[in-house]
Scaffold this active site. Sequence first.
Site, PDB file in Angstrom:
ATOM      1  N   CYS A   1      14.328   9.010 -32.414  1.00  8.33           N
ATOM      2  CA  CYS A   1      14.395  10.417 -32.025  1.00  8.33           C
ATOM      3  C   CYS A   1      13.329  11.194 -32.786  1.00  8.33           C
ATOM      4  O   CYS A   1      12.948  10.805 -33.892  1.00  8.33           O
ATOM      5  CB  CYS A   1      15.799  10.941 -32.378  1.00  8.33           C
ATOM      6  SG  CYS A   1      16.057  12.701 -32.141  1.00  8.33           S
ATOM      7  N   GLY A   2      12.871  12.277 -32.222  1.00  3.06           N
ATOM      8  CA  GLY A   2      11.928  13.124 -32.936  1.00  3.06           C
ATOM      9  C   GLY A   2      12.509  13.691 -34.225  1.00  3.06           C
ATOM     10  O   GLY A   2      11.774  14.078 -35.135  1.00  3.06           O
TER      11      GLY A   2
END
Length: 163
Positions: A35-36
């Site tokens: 995930c970012g």
Amino acid sequence: MSVFDVEIDGLRGGSADLGQYRGKAVLVVNVASKCGLTPQYSGLERLQERFAERGFTVLGVPCNQFMGQEPGTSEEIAEFCSATYGVTFPLTEKVEVNGDDRHPLYRDLVGTPDAEGHTGDIRWNFEKFLIGPDGAVTARFSPRTEPESTEVVAAIEKNLPPV
């Protein structure tokens, strides 16, 4: 009943025994490896190191419900967290945090509003819930709120058990 009474397994099997955290402050975070926001693992680990001796723990709860960003096996998740971010805080089994199969832990958490008043479904990876020593949910933080932000640290300090 408090969250300390909810049954959930550890990442590598067996009970995670949330009862062991009774009397401590716990930051429950749904986590993901792809995930970012995954770099938040670093801040979560620093919180663990900073407050562990004062009756605090981070509890990471892997979840693959947001664009498949936690696809790994238990072993892969554990290895990634340890090797990439030096994670020492406990991790639970991978669970669903939304929908019909929402884990009971999250059924207890999602009614708590965050600073903007949001309640209900988890919006994304790295949404954070602070549990007080008595098992009550005392705060909710949006996924983009950094673990070491002023508001998270202040809430943790306010909820640490008395010395």
